[in-house]
Design an enzyme around this catalytic site. Structure first.
Site, mmCIF file in Angstrom:
data_model
loop_
_atom_site.group_PDB
_atom_site.id
_atom_site.type_symbol
_atom_site.label_atom_id
_atom_site.label_comp_id
_atom_site.label_asym_id
_atom_site.label_seq_id
_atom_site.Cartn_x
_atom_site.Cartn_y
_atom_site.Cartn_z
ATOM 1 N N LEU A 127 0.817 -1.213 0.000
ATOM 2 C CA LEU A 127 0.000 0.000 0.000
ATOM 3 C C LEU A 127 0.845 1.256 0.000
ATOM 4 C CD1 LEU A 127 -2.671 -1.033 2.670
ATOM 5 C CD2 LEU A 127 -2.981 -0.937 0.202
ATOM 6 N N GLY A 128 1.993 1.202 0.619
ATOM 7 C CA GLY A 128 2.871 2.368 0.711
ATOM 8 C C GLY A 128 4.061 2.051 1.582
ATOM 9 N N ASP A 129 5.032 2.936 1.564
ATOM 10 C CA ASP A 129 6.206 2.721 2.404
ATOM 11 C C ASP A 129 6.780 4.055 2.836
ATOM 12 O OD1 ASP A 129 8.780 3.384 0.562
ATOM 13 O OD2 ASP A 129 7.230 2.451 -0.655
ATOM 14 N N GLY A 130 7.576 3.999 3.893
ATOM 15 C CA GLY A 130 8.200 5.207 4.416
ATOM 16 C C GLY A 130 9.489 4.856 5.124
ATOM 17 N N PHE A 183 10.007 4.243 8.255
ATOM 18 C CA PHE A 183 9.926 3.296 9.360
ATOM 19 C C PHE A 183 9.431 1.927 8.936
ATOM 20 C CE2 PHE A 183 9.159 6.930 12.620
ATOM 21 C CZ PHE A 183 10.480 7.317 12.470
ATOM 22 N N GLY A 184 8.704 1.853 7.820
ATOM 23 C CA GLY A 184 8.177 0.560 7.435
ATOM 24 C C GLY A 184 7.333 0.600 6.181
ATOM 25 N N VAL A 213 3.632 -0.795 4.371
ATOM 26 C CA VAL A 213 2.280 -1.198 4.719
ATOM 27 C C VAL A 213 1.709 -2.069 3.604
ATOM 28 C CG1 VAL A 213 -0.031 -0.405 5.351
ATOM 29 C CG2 VAL A 213 1.968 0.939 6.010
ATOM 30 N N LYS A 250 1.354 -3.079 8.884
ATOM 31 C CA LYS A 250 2.566 -2.260 8.843
ATOM 32 C C LYS A 250 3.745 -3.095 9.317
ATOM 33 C CE LYS A 250 4.332 2.252 10.357
ATOM 34 N NZ LYS A 250 3.997 3.462 11.136
ATOM 35 N N ASP A 308 3.047 14.264 14.447
ATOM 36 C CA ASP A 308 3.374 14.114 13.030
ATOM 37 C C ASP A 308 2.122 14.320 12.174
ATOM 38 O OD1 ASP A 308 5.138 13.781 10.937
ATOM 39 O OD2 ASP A 308 5.083 11.584 10.980
#
Length: 346
Positions: free
Chosen positions: A29-32, A34-35, A37, A51, A148
């Site tokens: 679904l997405g990433d950043g 920290f992790g 998803v 996540k 955040d």
């Protein structure tokens, strides 16, 4: 099986591996920072977002437990629901949330969904602002600072209702102190300049970040964009400049009919004035999240529309407070940039 952390269900790694088809890249679904998803379906049929934290180290365990502890104790229709997690001793740290299908506010304003028929008209944007403010006011009433707040962390369901997400950086705030001292964390463009300069985290730090979100909703511009003129890279700076110079029309998203619809123009002007108050460098001059919520609700309420010019007049007086204040600083880049966006082709 059957065990819990802070009352939250603990899943086995094997079950979540199965739910995500062994963390299949097509389910991402997405990433950043920290992790990542993933989309998943549990054995009981629940559709979830899983996540997967990148590292299992002391810092990640702290963020993992922090998010569990905070979300286990709160329930609100505009906050994402945490279904469970793996054990902190699992081979990987995994958090299991309800799945929110319609991406993020950022995605609809200036991301991959921004050109899909302009679904974010002004009434929808105002509703998003109100529901986000409602969630943050609820957190503050429970002595929690999100820390955040950004459009990437505001998820939308299929009816464009808000679910605020990502509590890894959040802090439980002692109710007998005025602030906590902590090294600044957050996302460039959204971080409270007073927090950045003085290491003083308060609920007004969220208010500042929410002010940036309001400007994004008005402008559909990103909080930080290095392709803009150097004085406008930081959206907060850009907004302050345009409002002070009575050039709000240069900031507003052209799709919102600001120039042609008087009612929309009146409300956008009022929201811009409210955002201006939220963006003041001195935290004591910012409204509380509760005050912000009440002003936004008044704008939405048809019976209160006659009060909007009064709100604008009051807020406009605050413009002078920022005329000689240095612009907010942008902190070093944050690693965190989770984007729970649409599922890739499965």
């Amino acid at each position: 099986m059957g065990s819990t952390y802070f009352g939250v269900q603990v899943f086995s790694y094997a079950e979540l591996e199965e739910a995500t088809d062994n963390f299949n890249p097509s389910k991402e679904l997405g990433d950043g920072g920290f992790g990542t998803v993933y989309y998943g379906v549990l054995r009981d049929g629940r559709v979830v977002a899983v996540k997967r934290l990148y590292e299992n180290n002391v810092r990640r365990v702290e963020q993992f437990l922090n998010e569990i502890k905070i979300l286990a104790d709160i329930r609100h229709p505009n906050l994402v629901t945490l279904y469970g997690c793996t054990s902190r001793h699992s081979r990987e740290l995994l958090l299991v949330y309800e799945y929110i299908p319609n991406g993020t506010v950022a995605d609809h304003l200036h991301g991959g969904r921004a050109n899909t028929g302009n679904l974010l008209g002004w009434p929808v944007r105002l509703s998003i602002a109100i529901e986000t403010a409602n969630a943050l006011a609820y957190l503050h009433a429970n002595d929690i600072i999100h820390r955040d707040v950004k459009t990437n962390n505001i998820l939308l369901d299929n009816n464009f209702h808000v679910k605020v997400a990502d509590f890894g950086l959040s802090r439980l705030f002692p109710n007998d102190v005025t602030h906590v001292s902590t090294a600044p964390q957050g996302t460039p463009g959204y971080v409270d300049p007073e927090y950045y300069q003085c290491y003083h985290l308060t609920d007004k730090s969220d208010v500042y970040s929410f002010g940036v979100v309001l400007i994004e909703l008005i402008s559909a511009k990103q909080a930080v964009d290095t392709s803009r003129h150097r004085h406008d890279i930081n959206l907060a700076n850009m907004a302050i400049s345009r409002i002070q110079n009575q050039a709000l029309h240069e900031l507003v998203d052209p799709s919102l009919a600001f120039e042609t619809d008087y009612a929309v123009r009146t409300m956008i002007t009022a929201v811009a004035a409210l955002a201006f108050r939220c963006l003041q460098n001195d935290r004591d001059m910012r409204p509380s999240m509760g005050e912000v919520l009440e002003v936004l609700k008044g704008m939405q309420n048809e019976e209160s529309r006659s009060q909007i010019p009064e709100v604008v007049d009051i807020a406009a007086d605050d413009v002078g407070l920022l005329r000689h204040v240095p612009p907010p600083l942008s902190p070093p880049d944050s690693a965190e940039n989770d984007k729970w966006v649409q599922i890739k082709t499965m």
